[in-house]
Design a protein around this motif. Sequence first.
Motif, PDB file in Angstrom:
ATOM      1  N   GLU A 192     -11.647   4.072   6.863  1.00  0.00           N
ATOM      2  CA  GLU A 192     -11.112   5.472   7.599  1.00  0.00           C
ATOM      3  C   GLU A 192     -10.186   4.663   8.928  1.00  0.00           C
ATOM      4  O   GLU A 192     -10.602   4.325  10.014  1.00  0.00           O
ATOM      5  CB  GLU A 192     -12.303   6.499   7.804  1.00  0.00           C
ATOM      6  CG  GLU A 192     -12.797   7.733   5.913  1.00  0.00           C
ATOM      7  CD  GLU A 192     -13.299   8.081   6.330  1.00  0.00           C
ATOM      8  OE1 GLU A 192     -12.770   9.626   6.823  1.00  0.00           O
ATOM      9  OE2 GLU A 192     -14.504   8.366   5.919  1.00  0.00           O
ATOM     10  N   GLY A 230      -8.803   4.650   2.887  1.00  0.00           N
ATOM     11  CA  GLY A 230      -8.218   3.777   2.215  1.00  0.00           C
ATOM     12  C   GLY A 230      -8.607   3.844   1.298  1.00  0.00           C
ATOM     13  O   GLY A 230      -9.966   3.404   1.600  1.00  0.00           O
ATOM     14  N   TRP A 251      -3.815   5.626   0.108  1.00  0.00           N
ATOM     15  CA  TRP A 251      -3.844   6.249   1.327  1.00  0.00           C
ATOM     16  C   TRP A 251      -4.041   7.609   0.999  1.00  0.00           C
ATOM     17  O   TRP A 251      -2.807   7.525   0.406  1.00  0.00           O
ATOM     18  CB  TRP A 251      -3.140   5.783   2.345  1.00  0.00           C
ATOM     19  CG  TRP A 251      -3.694   3.808   2.917  1.00  0.00           C
ATOM     20  CD1 TRP A 251      -3.351   2.786   3.197  1.00  0.00           C
ATOM     21  CD2 TRP A 251      -4.966   4.019   3.868  1.00  0.00           C
ATOM     22  NE1 TRP A 251      -4.182   2.152   3.599  1.00  0.00           N
ATOM     23  CE2 TRP A 251      -4.899   2.748   4.233  1.00  0.00           C
ATOM     24  CE3 TRP A 251      -5.528   4.915   4.979  1.00  0.00           C
ATOM     25  CZ2 TRP A 251      -5.734   1.657   4.789  1.00  0.00           C
ATOM     26  CZ3 TRP A 251      -6.378   4.182   6.138  1.00  0.00           C
ATOM     27  CH2 TRP A 251      -6.668   2.706   5.997  1.00  0.00           C
ATOM     28  N   PRO A 277      -7.526  -1.561   1.588  1.00  0.00           N
ATOM     29  CA  PRO A 277      -7.645  -0.463   1.097  1.00  0.00           C
ATOM     30  C   PRO A 277      -5.725   0.098   0.897  1.00  0.00           C
ATOM     31  O   PRO A 277      -5.390  -0.974   1.838  1.00  0.00           O
ATOM     32  CB  PRO A 277      -7.628   0.190   2.259  1.00  0.00           C
ATOM     33  CG  PRO A 277      -6.816  -0.886   3.679  1.00  0.00           C
ATOM     34  CD  PRO A 277      -7.568  -2.191   2.971  1.00  0.00           C
ATOM     35  N   ASP A 278      -4.960   0.228  -0.220  1.00  0.00           N
ATOM     36  CA  ASP A 278      -3.693   0.419  -0.803  1.00  0.00           C
ATOM     37  C   ASP A 278      -3.245   1.933  -0.950  1.00  0.00           C
ATOM     38  O   ASP A 278      -2.207   1.471  -1.702  1.00  0.00           O
ATOM     39  CB  ASP A 278      -3.427  -1.259  -1.805  1.00  0.00           C
ATOM     40  CG  ASP A 278      -4.180  -0.856  -3.199  1.00  0.00           C
ATOM     41  OD1 ASP A 278      -5.314   0.324  -3.323  1.00  0.00           O
ATOM     42  OD2 ASP A 278      -4.481  -1.812  -3.730  1.00  0.00           O
ATOM     43  N   HIS A 287       0.993  -1.425  -0.031  1.00  0.00           N
ATOM     44  CA  HIS A 287       0.400   0.335   0.103  1.00  0.00           C
ATOM     45  C   HIS A 287       0.982   0.743   0.100  1.00  0.00           C
ATOM     46  O   HIS A 287       1.931   0.842   0.220  1.00  0.00           O
ATOM     47  CB  HIS A 287      -0.589   0.380   1.558  1.00  0.00           C
ATOM     48  CG  HIS A 287       0.022   0.185   2.804  1.00  0.00           C
ATOM     49  ND1 HIS A 287      -0.038  -0.809   2.829  1.00  0.00           N
ATOM     50  CD2 HIS A 287       0.107   1.540   3.384  1.00  0.00           C
ATOM     51  CE1 HIS A 287       0.938  -0.848   3.952  1.00  0.00           C
ATOM     52  NE2 HIS A 287       0.761   0.682   4.508  1.00  0.00           N
ATOM     53  N   ASN A 305      -5.130   7.265  15.158  1.00  0.00           N
ATOM     54  CA  ASN A 305      -3.989   7.741  14.006  1.00  0.00           C
ATOM     55  C   ASN A 305      -2.481   8.153  14.349  1.00  0.00           C
ATOM     56  O   ASN A 305      -2.247   9.470  15.045  1.00  0.00           O
ATOM     57  CB  ASN A 305      -4.507   8.050  12.427  1.00  0.00           C
ATOM     58  CG  ASN A 305      -3.342   7.508  11.605  1.00  0.00           C
ATOM     59  OD1 ASN A 305      -2.500   7.256  11.377  1.00  0.00           O
ATOM     60  ND2 ASN A 305      -3.797   8.555  10.544  1.00  0.00           N
ATOM     61  N   GLY A 342       0.735   5.693   0.775  1.00  0.00           N
ATOM     62  CA  GLY A 342      -0.228   7.175   0.984  1.00  0.00           C
ATOM     63  C   GLY A 342       0.374   8.401   1.139  1.00  0.00           C
ATOM     64  O   GLY A 342       1.679   8.272   0.961  1.00  0.00           O
TER      65      GLY A 342
END
Length: 129
Positions: A33, A47, A57, A54-55, A4, A39, A6
Motif C-alpha cells: 500500500e 497493489g 492497483w 504488484p501489477d 501494471h 502518493n 491501476g
Amino acid sequence: MIDHMGFAVSDYERAKTFYAKVLAPLGYELIMEVPAAVNPSGAPAAGFGENGKPDFWIGGEGKLAYPLHVAVVAKTREAVDAFYKAAMAAGARDNGAPGIRPHYHANYYGAFVLDHDGHNIEAVCHAPG
C-alpha cells in the motif's frame, strides 16, 4: 507488454477488501500500500499481485466517470469458478457467469462481475478443459 495497471475507486477501504477476496482464488494478494501522504495523486493506493510484484492497483481518487474492463488470467477453469463465487459473496453483481465464450476462441473460459463502482472485472482461462 503491460507491467501494471491501476484505476480509481469511490471507496478505497471497501474496494481493498473486495479485491483481496475476489483476486485470492487467482493467486493474487495485497502486496503493498502507498499512503496518501506520499502518493503523487494524494490518495492511498493498494497493489495486488503474485510473487511479490504488484501489477493490479486501485487508488482512492474517487469513482471514474466511465467504468473499465480488466481481465485477470486464471490458471484453471476451477479458479475462474472460485473467482466468480468469491466475487458474488463479496457483493459483486453478475455480468456473465463462468462458461465458454466460443466467440473469442474455443477454449476461452471466463466469468464477468461488476464491482461496487461498475467496473467489469473478468477472470479468464485460455487452457483447454
